[in-house]
Design a protein around this motif. Structure first.
Motif, mmCIF file in Angstrom:
data_model
loop_
_atom_site.group_PDB
_atom_site.id
_atom_site.type_symbol
_atom_site.label_atom_id
_atom_site.label_comp_id
_atom_site.label_asym_id
_atom_site.label_seq_id
_atom_site.Cartn_x
_atom_site.Cartn_y
_atom_site.Cartn_z
ATOM 1 N N SER B 53 0.792 -1.089 0.032
ATOM 2 C CA SER B 53 -0.273 -0.090 -0.157
ATOM 3 C C SER B 53 0.938 1.186 -0.099
ATOM 4 O O SER B 53 1.944 1.123 0.303
ATOM 5 C CB SER B 53 -0.798 0.150 1.379
ATOM 6 O OG SER B 53 -1.680 1.281 1.257
ATOM 7 N N PRO B 70 -3.759 -2.791 -1.860
ATOM 8 C CA PRO B 70 -2.686 -2.219 -3.054
ATOM 9 C C PRO B 70 -3.523 -1.345 -3.829
ATOM 10 O O PRO B 70 -3.642 -1.770 -4.802
ATOM 11 C CB PRO B 70 -1.982 -3.384 -3.700
ATOM 12 C CG PRO B 70 -3.243 -4.385 -3.536
ATOM 13 C CD PRO B 70 -3.692 -4.165 -2.177
ATOM 14 N N ARG B 71 -3.765 -0.199 -3.522
ATOM 15 C CA ARG B 71 -4.563 0.594 -4.333
ATOM 16 C C ARG B 71 -3.424 1.559 -5.386
ATOM 17 O O ARG B 71 -2.604 1.385 -4.901
ATOM 18 C CB ARG B 71 -5.420 1.765 -3.449
ATOM 19 C CG ARG B 71 -6.240 1.209 -2.454
ATOM 20 C CD ARG B 71 -7.261 1.801 -1.816
ATOM 21 N NE ARG B 71 -6.180 2.833 -1.115
ATOM 22 C CZ ARG B 71 -6.492 4.350 -1.076
ATOM 23 N NH1 ARG B 71 -7.738 4.980 -1.446
ATOM 24 N NH2 ARG B 71 -5.646 5.022 -0.437
#
Lengths: 104, 204
Positions: B53, B70-71
Protein backbone atom coordinates in the motif's frame (compact mmCIF):
# COMPACT_ATOMS: atom_id res chain seq x y z
CA UNK A 1 -13.55 -11.81 -13.36
CA UNK A 2 -11.59 -8.58 -13.03
CA UNK A 3 -12.66 -5.00 -13.60
CA UNK A 4 -10.63 -4.81 -16.79
CA UNK A 5 -12.81 -7.57 -18.29
CA UNK A 6 -15.89 -5.33 -18.41
CA UNK A 7 -16.59 -3.35 -21.54
CA UNK A 8 -16.77 0.41 -21.08
CA UNK A 9 -20.54 0.23 -21.51
CA UNK A 10 -20.96 -2.57 -18.95
CA UNK A 11 -18.75 -0.69 -16.53
CA UNK A 12 -20.77 2.54 -16.81
CA UNK A 13 -24.00 0.59 -16.50
CA UNK A 14 -22.94 -1.11 -13.29
CA UNK A 15 -21.65 2.13 -11.76
CA UNK A 16 -24.98 3.80 -12.32
CA UNK A 17 -27.06 0.87 -11.12
CA UNK A 18 -26.69 -0.93 -7.81
CA UNK A 19 -23.00 -0.17 -7.81
CA UNK A 20 -19.91 -2.06 -8.63
CA UNK A 21 -18.17 -4.21 -6.03
CA UNK A 22 -14.44 -4.78 -6.00
CA UNK A 23 -12.20 -6.75 -3.71
CA UNK A 24 -9.41 -4.40 -2.58
CA UNK A 25 -7.17 -6.15 -0.09
CA UNK A 26 -9.25 -7.44 2.84
CA UNK A 27 -12.19 -5.22 1.96
CA UNK A 28 -15.16 -5.33 -0.32
CA UNK A 29 -15.63 -1.87 -1.78
CA UNK A 30 -18.80 -0.74 -3.50
CA UNK A 31 -18.53 2.09 -5.98
CA UNK A 32 -21.49 4.08 -7.18
CA UNK A 33 -21.69 6.90 -9.56
CA UNK A 34 -23.69 10.00 -8.80
CA UNK A 35 -22.25 12.40 -11.27
CA UNK A 36 -20.91 12.72 -14.78
CA UNK A 37 -18.80 9.82 -15.90
CA UNK A 38 -15.85 11.80 -17.19
CA UNK A 39 -13.44 9.75 -15.15
CA UNK A 40 -14.84 6.26 -15.43
CA UNK A 41 -12.13 5.22 -17.94
CA UNK A 42 -9.40 6.31 -15.51
CA UNK A 43 -11.01 4.39 -12.69
CA UNK A 44 -11.26 1.30 -14.86
CA UNK A 45 -7.64 1.69 -15.93
CA UNK A 46 -6.21 2.14 -12.42
CA UNK A 47 -8.27 -0.66 -10.86
CA UNK A 48 -8.30 -2.88 -13.95
CA UNK A 49 -6.68 -5.92 -12.29
CA UNK A 50 -8.93 -5.99 -9.23
CA UNK A 51 -11.49 -8.81 -8.91
CA UNK A 52 -15.19 -8.05 -9.23
CA UNK A 53 -17.48 -9.29 -6.47
CA UNK A 54 -21.15 -10.31 -6.73
CA UNK A 55 -23.60 -7.40 -6.45
CA UNK A 56 -24.99 -8.60 -3.12
CA UNK A 57 -21.63 -8.69 -1.32
CA UNK A 58 -21.79 -6.54 1.84
CA UNK A 59 -19.25 -3.74 1.46
CA UNK A 60 -16.96 -2.42 4.20
CA UNK A 61 -16.34 0.70 2.16
CA UNK A 62 -18.87 2.52 0.06
CA UNK A 63 -17.46 4.94 -2.41
CA UNK A 64 -19.61 7.46 -4.18
CA UNK A 65 -18.18 9.21 -7.14
CA UNK A 66 -19.02 12.79 -7.74
CA UNK A 67 -19.86 15.74 -5.63
CA UNK A 68 -22.02 14.99 -2.62
CA UNK A 69 -25.31 16.81 -2.53
CA UNK A 70 -26.63 19.10 0.20
CA UNK A 71 -25.84 18.00 3.72
CA UNK A 72 -24.48 14.69 2.56
CA UNK A 73 -20.95 16.02 2.48
CA UNK A 74 -21.19 16.77 6.17
CA UNK A 75 -22.90 13.52 6.97
CA UNK A 76 -20.07 11.66 5.30
CA UNK A 77 -17.46 13.59 7.15
CA UNK A 78 -19.03 12.47 10.39
CA UNK A 79 -18.77 8.89 9.28
CA UNK A 80 -15.00 9.06 9.14
CA UNK A 81 -14.58 9.76 12.85
CA UNK A 82 -13.08 6.30 13.35
CA UNK A 83 -9.80 7.79 12.29
CA UNK A 84 -9.28 9.59 15.58
CA UNK A 85 -8.59 13.22 14.90
CA UNK A 86 -7.36 12.78 11.39
CA UNK A 87 -9.76 13.47 8.60
CA UNK A 88 -8.65 10.73 6.26
CA UNK A 89 -10.08 11.86 3.01
CA UNK A 90 -10.69 15.23 1.59
CA UNK A 91 -14.15 15.78 0.29
CA UNK A 92 -12.70 15.50 -3.16
CA UNK A 93 -13.85 17.58 -6.05
CA UNK A 94 -15.87 15.55 -8.50
CA UNK A 95 -12.84 15.68 -10.74
CA UNK A 96 -10.92 13.13 -8.72
CA UNK A 97 -12.57 9.78 -9.03
CA UNK A 98 -10.57 7.46 -6.88
CA UNK A 99 -9.84 6.89 -3.24
CA UNK A 100 -7.16 9.22 -2.04
CA UNK A 101 -6.39 10.51 1.36
CA UNK A 102 -5.04 13.83 2.37
CA UNK A 103 -1.64 12.19 2.58
CA UNK A 104 0.38 11.81 -0.53
CA UNK B 1 -15.17 10.69 -3.52
CA UNK B 2 -15.84 9.67 0.04
CA UNK B 3 -15.04 6.49 1.83
CA UNK B 4 -17.36 5.27 4.53
CA UNK B 5 -15.69 3.09 7.02
CA UNK B 6 -17.37 0.44 9.11
CA UNK B 7 -16.44 -1.66 12.10
CA UNK B 8 -14.63 -4.22 10.01
CA UNK B 9 -11.72 -1.86 9.83
CA UNK B 10 -11.18 -2.38 13.54
CA UNK B 11 -9.82 -5.81 12.77
CA UNK B 12 -6.71 -3.80 12.03
CA UNK B 13 -4.47 -1.27 13.63
CA UNK B 14 -4.18 1.25 10.78
CA UNK B 15 -1.15 3.45 10.22
CA UNK B 16 -0.85 6.18 7.62
CA UNK B 17 2.11 4.56 5.89
CA UNK B 18 3.47 3.15 2.69
CA UNK B 19 4.22 -0.58 2.82
CA UNK B 20 6.32 -2.71 0.51
CA UNK B 21 7.50 -6.29 0.91
CA UNK B 22 10.55 -8.35 0.05
CA UNK B 23 11.10 -11.99 1.00
CA UNK B 24 7.94 -12.04 3.11
CA UNK B 25 9.10 -9.07 5.21
CA UNK B 26 7.33 -5.73 5.29
CA UNK B 27 8.98 -2.33 5.17
CA UNK B 28 6.54 0.10 6.77
CA UNK B 29 7.12 3.81 6.13
CA UNK B 30 4.77 6.05 8.10
CA UNK B 31 4.93 9.63 6.98
CA UNK B 32 3.03 12.80 6.42
CA UNK B 33 2.32 14.65 3.22
CA UNK B 34 5.44 15.87 1.48
CA UNK B 35 7.70 13.21 3.02
CA UNK B 36 8.13 11.50 -0.32
CA UNK B 37 6.86 8.12 0.87
CA UNK B 38 4.73 7.52 -2.22
CA UNK B 39 7.58 8.42 -4.54
CA UNK B 40 9.89 6.20 -2.54
CA UNK B 41 7.48 3.28 -2.61
CA UNK B 42 7.10 3.66 -6.40
CA UNK B 43 10.90 3.53 -6.73
CA UNK B 44 11.07 0.42 -4.54
CA UNK B 45 8.34 -1.28 -6.56
CA UNK B 46 10.43 -0.55 -9.64
CA UNK B 47 13.35 -2.28 -7.90
CA UNK B 48 11.40 -5.46 -7.24
CA UNK B 49 9.62 -4.87 -3.94
CA UNK B 50 5.96 -5.86 -3.80
CA UNK B 51 3.52 -3.01 -3.21
CA UNK B 52 1.27 -3.58 -0.21
CA UNK B 53 0.00 0.00 0.00
CA UNK B 54 1.26 3.50 -0.51
CA UNK B 55 -1.03 4.81 2.18
CA UNK B 56 -2.25 2.34 4.79
CA UNK B 57 -0.47 -0.22 6.89
CA UNK B 58 -3.19 -2.65 7.99
CA UNK B 59 -1.78 -4.52 10.98
CA UNK B 60 -3.97 -7.47 11.88
CA UNK B 61 -5.12 -7.80 15.49
CA UNK B 62 -5.23 -11.52 15.03
CA UNK B 63 -1.79 -12.42 13.70
CA UNK B 64 0.17 -9.15 13.80
CA UNK B 65 0.93 -9.39 10.08
CA UNK B 66 0.64 -6.49 7.66
CA UNK B 67 -2.14 -6.96 5.09
CA UNK B 68 -2.03 -5.46 1.60
CA UNK B 69 -4.46 -2.88 0.29
CA UNK B 70 -2.67 -2.17 -2.98
CA UNK B 71 -4.58 0.79 -4.35
CA UNK B 72 -3.05 3.06 -6.96
CA UNK B 73 -0.01 5.03 -5.79
CA UNK B 74 -0.75 8.75 -5.73
CA UNK B 75 2.00 11.02 -7.03
CA UNK B 76 2.15 14.78 -6.91
CA UNK B 77 3.81 17.57 -8.83
CA UNK B 78 7.52 16.96 -9.53
CA UNK B 79 7.21 13.30 -8.53
CA UNK B 80 5.17 12.61 -11.65
CA UNK B 81 7.91 13.24 -14.26
CA UNK B 82 10.50 11.86 -11.83
CA UNK B 83 8.81 8.47 -11.57
CA UNK B 84 8.00 8.46 -15.28
CA UNK B 85 11.73 8.60 -15.92
CA UNK B 86 12.80 6.37 -13.06
CA UNK B 87 10.24 3.63 -13.53
CA UNK B 88 8.87 3.90 -17.07
CA UNK B 89 7.38 0.40 -16.87
CA UNK B 90 4.90 1.47 -14.17
CA UNK B 91 1.63 2.43 -15.81
CA UNK B 92 0.42 5.91 -14.96
CA UNK B 93 -3.07 7.34 -15.27
CA UNK B 94 -3.78 10.87 -16.46
CA UNK B 95 -2.71 13.90 -14.44
CA UNK B 96 -5.37 15.91 -12.69
CA UNK B 97 -5.16 19.39 -11.33
CA UNK B 98 -6.42 19.43 -7.77
CA UNK B 99 -6.70 22.77 -6.06
CA UNK B 100 -5.37 21.46 -2.76
CA UNK B 101 -2.42 19.48 -3.97
CA UNK B 102 -1.48 20.78 -7.39
CA UNK B 103 -1.10 18.20 -10.13
CA UNK B 104 -1.70 14.59 -9.13
CA UNK B 105 -1.43 11.34 -11.06
CA UNK B 106 -1.73 7.70 -10.08
CA UNK B 107 0.19 4.55 -10.81
CA UNK B 108 -1.74 1.43 -11.61
CA UNK B 109 -0.77 -1.19 -9.01
CA UNK B 110 1.44 -3.87 -10.58
CA UNK B 111 -0.59 -7.00 -11.48
CA UNK B 112 1.56 -9.09 -9.14
CA UNK B 113 0.61 -6.88 -6.17
CA UNK B 114 -3.06 -7.24 -6.95
CA UNK B 115 -2.82 -11.00 -7.52
CA UNK B 116 -1.09 -11.47 -4.18
CA UNK B 117 -3.22 -9.03 -2.18
CA UNK B 118 -4.44 -11.77 0.17
CA UNK B 119 -0.86 -12.52 1.14
CA UNK B 120 0.30 -10.62 4.25
CA UNK B 121 3.89 -9.89 5.29
CA UNK B 122 5.76 -9.99 8.58
CA UNK B 123 6.69 -6.57 10.02
CA UNK B 124 10.46 -6.19 9.66
CA UNK B 125 11.44 -2.55 9.21
CA UNK B 126 9.78 0.60 10.47
CA UNK B 127 11.33 3.54 8.66
CA UNK B 128 10.28 7.18 8.91
CA UNK B 129 11.24 8.83 5.61
CA UNK B 130 11.51 12.57 5.21
CA UNK B 131 12.56 14.24 2.00
CA UNK B 132 14.99 16.90 3.21
CA UNK B 133 17.91 18.48 1.39
CA UNK B 134 19.19 20.32 4.47
CA UNK B 135 20.34 17.38 6.56
CA UNK B 136 22.70 14.49 5.97
CA UNK B 137 20.73 11.68 4.40
CA UNK B 138 20.80 8.08 5.50
CA UNK B 139 19.22 5.55 7.81
CA UNK B 140 19.61 6.62 11.43
CA UNK B 141 18.70 4.05 14.08
CA UNK B 142 15.77 5.19 16.18
CA UNK B 143 14.98 4.03 19.70
CA UNK B 144 11.93 1.80 20.12
CA UNK B 145 10.37 4.39 22.41
CA UNK B 146 10.71 7.18 19.83
CA UNK B 147 9.52 4.87 17.08
CA UNK B 148 6.50 3.92 19.18
CA UNK B 149 5.54 7.56 19.68
CA UNK B 150 6.05 8.43 16.03
CA UNK B 151 4.07 5.38 14.90
CA UNK B 152 1.19 6.20 17.27
CA UNK B 153 1.09 9.71 15.78
CA UNK B 154 0.62 8.20 12.35
CA UNK B 155 -2.12 5.80 13.42
CA UNK B 156 -5.69 6.44 12.39
CA UNK B 157 -7.31 4.32 15.07
CA UNK B 158 -4.74 3.71 17.79
CA UNK B 159 -6.72 5.84 20.22
CA UNK B 160 -10.05 4.17 19.60
CA UNK B 161 -8.53 0.73 20.11
CA UNK B 162 -7.58 1.61 23.71
CA UNK B 163 -5.28 -0.68 25.64
CA UNK B 164 -5.45 -3.32 22.93
CA UNK B 165 -4.17 -0.74 20.47
CA UNK B 166 -1.28 0.14 22.76
CA UNK B 167 -0.28 -3.53 23.13
CA UNK B 168 -0.62 -4.18 19.45
CA UNK B 169 1.43 -1.16 18.44
CA UNK B 170 4.12 -2.08 20.99
CA UNK B 171 4.32 -5.62 19.60
CA UNK B 172 4.52 -4.26 16.08
CA UNK B 173 7.33 -1.82 16.91
CA UNK B 174 9.20 -4.57 18.79
CA UNK B 175 9.18 -6.77 15.72
CA UNK B 176 10.78 -4.09 13.55
CA UNK B 177 14.20 -2.56 13.10
CA UNK B 178 13.45 1.14 13.52
CA UNK B 179 15.02 4.06 11.67
CA UNK B 180 14.67 7.70 10.88
CA UNK B 181 15.39 8.27 7.23
CA UNK B 182 16.10 11.74 5.91
CA UNK B 183 16.86 11.52 2.18
CA UNK B 184 17.49 13.91 -0.66
CA UNK B 185 17.98 11.65 -3.65
CA UNK B 186 15.49 9.03 -4.77
CA UNK B 187 17.88 6.48 -6.19
CA UNK B 188 20.33 6.68 -3.28
CA UNK B 189 17.42 6.32 -0.86
CA UNK B 190 16.03 3.30 -2.68
CA UNK B 191 19.47 1.68 -2.71
CA UNK B 192 19.82 2.21 1.03
CA UNK B 193 16.50 0.47 1.65
CA UNK B 194 17.49 -2.36 -0.70
CA UNK B 195 20.65 -2.89 1.36
CA UNK B 196 18.53 -3.10 4.50
CA UNK B 197 16.73 -6.10 3.03
CA UNK B 198 19.96 -7.66 1.78
CA UNK B 199 21.79 -7.22 5.11
CA UNK B 200 18.97 -8.93 6.89
CA UNK B 201 19.07 -11.83 4.50
CA UNK B 202 22.83 -12.23 4.91
CA UNK B 203 22.54 -12.12 8.66
CA UNK B 204 19.84 -14.79 8.72
Amino acid sequence: MILGDLSVAEFSQRLKGAGLRLRIGPFAVSIRYLHRDLFAPTLQFLYGDFPLLPDDTPAEFRVRLGRPFGVRRWVRRQVVFWLDDIEPFYPFPAALPFPCSNGE
Amino acid sequence: MNWCVYDHVHEFLVLHAAVVEKGGRALVMPAATGSGKSTLSAALVHRGWRLLSDEFALISKEDGLVYPIPRPIGLKQASIPLIRRYAPELRMGPSFVDTRKGTVAHLRPPPDSVERMAEPARPAWLVFPAFDTRVASGLAPLSKASAFIAASDSSFNYGTLGEAGFDQLARFVDQCETYDFPFDDLNTAAEALDRLADDRRNAA
